[in-house]
Design a protein around this motif. Structure first.
Motif, short mmCIF file in Angstrom:
data_model
loop_
_atom_site.label_atom_id
_atom_site.label_comp_id
_atom_site.label_asym_id
_atom_site.label_seq_id
_atom_site.Cartn_x
_atom_site.Cartn_y
_atom_site.Cartn_z
N ALA A 257 -15.25 7.30 -8.35
CA ALA A 257 -13.75 8.25 -7.68
C ALA A 257 -14.99 8.10 -5.47
CB ALA A 257 -13.54 8.85 -7.89
N LEU A 258 -15.37 8.57 -6.64
CA LEU A 258 -16.73 9.22 -4.57
C LEU A 258 -16.84 8.16 -4.01
CD1 LEU A 258 -19.57 11.35 -6.35
CD2 LEU A 258 -17.31 12.20 -4.13
N ALA A 259 -17.65 6.78 -4.74
CA ALA A 259 -17.79 5.52 -4.60
C ALA A 259 -16.75 5.02 -4.10
CB ALA A 259 -18.19 4.22 -5.50
N SER A 260 -15.11 5.25 -4.01
CA SER A 260 -14.49 4.48 -3.19
C SER A 260 -13.67 5.75 -2.24
CB SER A 260 -12.99 4.33 -4.38
OG SER A 260 -12.62 5.03 -5.25
N ASN A 261 -14.21 6.47 -2.37
CA ASN A 261 -13.27 7.48 -1.35
C ASN A 261 -14.17 7.69 0.30
OD1 ASN A 261 -12.01 9.78 0.11
ND2 ASN A 261 -12.79 11.35 -1.41
N PRO A 262 -12.96 6.77 1.18
CA PRO A 262 -13.41 7.19 2.28
C PRO A 262 -14.16 7.63 2.68
CG PRO A 262 -11.70 6.08 2.16
CD PRO A 262 -11.84 6.59 0.63
N SER A 263 -13.79 9.60 3.16
CA SER A 263 -14.92 10.41 3.13
C SER A 263 -15.30 10.73 2.71
CB SER A 263 -12.94 11.57 2.50
OG SER A 263 -13.54 11.91 1.57
N THR A 264 -16.26 10.07 1.30
CA THR A 264 -18.13 10.27 0.66
C THR A 264 -18.74 10.11 2.02
OG1 THR A 264 -17.10 10.04 -1.60
CG2 THR A 264 -19.26 10.27 -0.98
#
Length: 669
Positions: A14-21
Motif C-alpha cells: 500500500a505504501l509502495a503504490s501510494n503517490p503521497s509516500t
C-alpha cells in the motif's frame, strides 16, 4: 500476515503504490521489500535515481532465470545425414525440377518411389578436427551461462552503486532565489499555546523529525491540568508533506509527564527519543530511550510497546553513541544498577530492540572524550586531569570484551579523515566551535599547560606528537553520511600569538602551509567547503566579526570575503557551489546549549523579549558564490524567524509566541 522485516506485506504494498509516500520511504521499501518493486516503479512519486535502480534490478532479476538445458536443445541426439536424390520427371516437368537438397533424418528408410542410396562411408576425423569439435561444443554450452554471469555482475555493480544510502544527506544547492515548492506546517495547538514548544532535527535526506510538547521548563506549564499533547511527526522538508504524526501518550501513557528529546542520528533506521523524568528527586534524573519505526511512527520494540505504565529501562541513559557506518546498532552508556560493584555499564543494542542488549560491559570508567570509537573498539578513560594512576581501557564493539589499548587516559579523541588524533589540555568535550581550542590554555605570560596533539594508531600507539598554542578543526559541510557525522576533514595549528594558522597533516603531523589570518582576532569556522577554509575576522578594537574570509585549503591563499552584520552572523552551511550565511539573534543562547553551527536547534522566544525589537526586519540569510564570494541573493526575517537546515533543505522556523510554524523559503518570500 506480518513480515519479519517490520511491516505486513499488504501495508508495504500500500505504501509502495501510494503517490503521497515520501521518496525516502520508497527507497527503504525498495531495499527491504523486493515484492514491491513493480508498484514503486509505477508510482509517480518515485524519483529518477530510484526508478533507474529499479529498472536495473528488474532487468537483473529477469537475466537470472536459468539458461535452457542442453537436452532441450537436442545437442546430444545422434543423427545421420542422408542425401535425398529426386528422380527425373518427364520432359514436360524439367523446367520445374528442383535442385538437389540435403534432408536431416533420424534414419534413412528407402521410399517406394525413390532409389535407395548407400550410406556414405564414415571417415575418422583428424585429431585437430576432433579437438576443434570438442572446443566448439564446450564453448556453445559454456559461453551463454558465462555471458549471463558477466552481465549480471555488471548490472549488480550498477545497482549497488546507485542504491540510495540511508542517512546520506546532501545540502541543496541554491544559486538563485528558490521559486518553490510553497508549503507551511503549523505546530501550535490553540489552547495553552504559550506552553507549546517544538524542536526539529534532521533524520534523513529531505526528512526531519518534529517533536511538539509541553514546555516543562516553565512551572505554569508543568502545573496545567490539561497540558498540550506531545506529538511526534516525520516531515518531508522538500514538499512540506507530513509522512505521519503520532500522539506519544496514545502508545505509552507513562510518557505524558516526561520531557522528551530527539537524539539526532542521521543514518539510523529508527527514530530515537530520550525521555527524562523531570519530576524525579534523583539528581541525575531517570532517563530512558524509546525507538520509533521510521515508516509508521509506532514504537519499534514490541516489548517496550507493551509496557504502558512504566519505562522499560529505569537506569539513567547518560550517553548514546552512534557506530560510524552502522545503520542498525547504537552504544548506550548508563549508570550501573545499585547492586552492581561497578559505577557504569556500557551496552550495545539493536536500535529497534532496546529491551534486550547484545552485550554488557561493567566499568568504573566513562568513555573518553570526543569520539570514543576508534576502529573496532570503544575507548574508556575519561578524566578531567592527567591522573597517571588511571589506566585507559578498550572494549571490542562486536563482542563487548576487554581488549588492548596503548593510549593514555583523559583528553579527547577526534577523527580527522582516516586518522585518530588525541587532544590533551582543553577539556573532554568536542565543542560547537573553535573559540576555546584556538585560545589555548596558556596565560599571556606563557605559563600554564600547552595543548598537546598526538596522532595515534587504532590501538592507541603514538605516531607523532606536538605541543601547540591552540588548534582548530573543520569538516566539509556539503554532505553528511553515517561515516562522517563525527569526522573532521582538516586540522590546523594556531600559533605566533594566535595570529597565524598552520595546516597540519593528520597522518604525519607535518606542517603543510602557514597563513597570517588577521591583524586582530580571528575564528576558524568548523564548517568548510571541499576547497575553502572559512575564518571570521574581527578588526582591532571591534566587538564583532566584521567579515568572513575564504582561504584555499590546498595552498592557504585567500579566495575572497563577505561582510557580516554582527557577531550572531556565521556560515551555517555550504553546498557544492554556494555558501550560506545565517544571522541568528538567538545564537549565543543556542551556543550555550551546544546547538550552533550544525543547526541542531533554535532557542524559542522568551517572555522578556521586546516585541517591538523582535518585529524589526533583518537580513537573516545570505547565499554567496564559493568561487567569487559574490552575493547571489538574500532573505529578510524578523526576530522570531530563523533560517535553519533540515533534511538538507533550508527552511524558516517561526517561533512567534503562540505560533509555531515551519515553512519553505518560497512560502516565506
Amino acid at each position: 500476515m506480518s513480515s519479519s522485516r517490520g511491516l505486513p506485506i499488504t501495508q508495504a504494498r500500500a505504501l509502495a503504490s501510494n503517490p503521497s509516500t515520501s521518496p525516502a520511504i520508497l527507497a527503504q521499501l525498495a531495499n527491504s521489500y523486493p515484492e514491491t518493486w513493480e508498484l514503486i516503479l509505477a508510482n509517480p512519486s518515485t524519483y529518477p535515481d530510484l526508478r533507474e535502480w529499479l529498472e536495473h534490478s528488474l532487468a537483473a532479476r529477469i537475466m537470472e532465470r536459468p539458461p535452457v538445458k542442453v537436452e532441450e536443445l537436442h545437442l546430444n541426439e545422434t543423427v545421420q545425414v542422408v542425401p535425398l536424390i529426386i528422380e527425373p520427371e518427364p520432359e514436360a516437368a524439367v523446367a520445374q525440377q528442383p535442385e538437389p537438397v540435403l534432408v536431416v533424418v533420424e534414419s534413412a528408410p528407402a521410399a517406394a518411389s525413390q532409389k535407395e542410396s548407400p550410406l556414405p562411408v564414415k571417415r575418422r576425423k583428424s585429431r585437430r578436427a576432433r579437438k576443434n569439435s570438442t572446443l566448439r561444443k564446450v564453448l556453445s554450452i559454456g559461453l551463454p551461462p558465462l555471458a549471463i554471469i558477466v552481465v549480471c555482475a555488471l548490472v549488480t555493480n550498477i545497482v549497488i552503486s546507485s542504491i540510495p544510502e540511508t542517512g546520506s544527506i546532501s545540502v541543496e544547492n541554491l544559486t538563485s532565489d528558490p521559486a518553490g515548492p510553497i508549503w507551511s506546517q503549523e505546530y501550535s495547538q490553540g489552547e495553552n499555546a504559550e506552553c507549546v514548544t517544538f524542536s526539529a532535527k534532521t533524520f534523513d535526506q529531505n526528512l526531519a523529525v518534529i517533536l511538539v510538547q509541553n514546555d516543562e521548563s516553565k512551572q505554569d506549564c508543568r502545573d496545567l491540568e490539561t497540558p498540550p499533547e506531545t506529538k511526534l511527526s516525520l516531515l518531508n522538508t522538500q514538499t512540506g508533506q507530513e509522512i505521519w504524526k503520532k500522539t506519544l501518550a496514545d502508545q505509552l501513557p507513562w510518557t505524558e509527564d516526561w520531557k522528551k528529546e530527539i537524539i539526532e542520528a542521521p543514518g539510523l533506521n529508527e527514530i530515537l527519543i530520550r525521555f527524562i523524568d523531570v519530576n524525579s528527586d534523583d539528581v541525575d534524573k531517570d532517563k530512558t530511550l524509546v525507538a520509533y519505526n521510521r515508516l509508521t511512527g509506532l514504537v519499534a520494540d514490541p516489548v517496550i510497546a507493551a509496557q504502558k505504565d512504566k519505562p522499560q529501562q529505569a537506569a539513567p541513559v547518560l550517553e548514546v553513541t552512534m557506530i560510524p557506518g552502522n545503520t542498525k546498532d547504537i552504544i548506550v552508556f548508563t549508570n550501573a544498577p545499585d547492586d552492581e560493584d561497578k559505577k557504569f555499564q556500557l551496552m550495545r543494542f539493536r536500535a529497534k530492540q532496546l529491551s534486550k542488549s547484545k552485550w554488557k560491559f561493567k566499568t568504573d570508567l566513562k568513555p573518553i572524550g570526543g569520539n570514543p570509537i576508534v576502529n573496532d573498539r570503544i575507548v574508556l578513560g575519561r578524566v578531567t586531569n592527567s591522573d597517571e594512576s588511571v589506566l585507559a581501557e578498550a572494549v571490542t564493539l562486536d563482542k563487548g570484551k576487554k581488549t588492548s589499548w596503548a593510549g593514555r587516559p583523559g583528553g579527547k579523541i577526534v577523527n580527522v579523515g582516516d586518522n585518530y588524533i588525541r587532544i590533551q589540555g582543553d577539556g573532554v568535550d568536542d565543542e560547537f566551535n573553535n573559540e576555546i581550542s584556538q585560545a589555548g590554555t596558556e596565560d599571556s605570560d606563557g605559563s600554564g599547560t600547552p595543548i598537546t596533539l598526538t596522532g595515534i594508531s587504532s590501538t592507541g600507539d603514538k605516531k607523532w606528537e606536538k605541543a601547540v598554542e591552540g588548534y582548530a578543526l573543520s569538516r566539509f559541510g556539503d554532505y553528511i553520511d553515517p561515516f562522517n557525522k563525527s569526522t573532521y576533514n582538516n586540522l590546523f595549528e594556531v600559533r605566533n600569538g594566535r595570529t597565524e594558522a598552520m595546516a597540519i597533516s593528520a597522518s604525519t603531523g607535518d606542517d603543510l602551509w602557514a597563513q597570517p589570518l588577521s591583524l586582530g582576532d580571528f575564528l576558524i569556522s568548523k564548517i568548510s567547503s571541499q576547497k575553502n577554509l572559512f575564518s571570521y575576522k574581527t578588526a582591532e578594537g571591534a566587538d564583532f566579526a566584521g567579515t568572513v574570509e575564504g582561504y584555499n585549503l590546498a595552498s592557504g591563499s585567500m579566495v575572497g570575503s563577505q561582510e557580516l552584520a554582527n557577531d550572531n552572523t556565521r556560515i551555517d552551511g555550504v553546498s557544492s557551489k554556494t555558501g550560506y550565511i545565517v544571522d541568528d539573534p538567538k545564537r549565543s543562547e543556542a551556543e550555550d546549549k551546544k546547538d550552533s553551527e550544525d543547526n541542531n536547534g533554535v532557542v524559542a522566544a522568551e517572555e522578556d523579549d521586546d516585541p517591538e525589537e523582535m518585529k524589526k526586519v533583518r537580513t537573516c540569510f545570505t547565499a554567496f558564490d564559493l568561487a567569487s564570494f559574490e552575493t547571489l541573493f538574500t532573505y529578510q526575517c524578523n526576530g522570531y524567524e530563523h533560517a535553519v537546515l533540515l533534511g538538507g533543505n533550508w527552511v524558516i522556523l517561526d517561533r512567534t509566541p503562540e505560533k509555531q510554524v515551519i515553512r519553505s523559503f518560497a512560502q516565506h518570500q
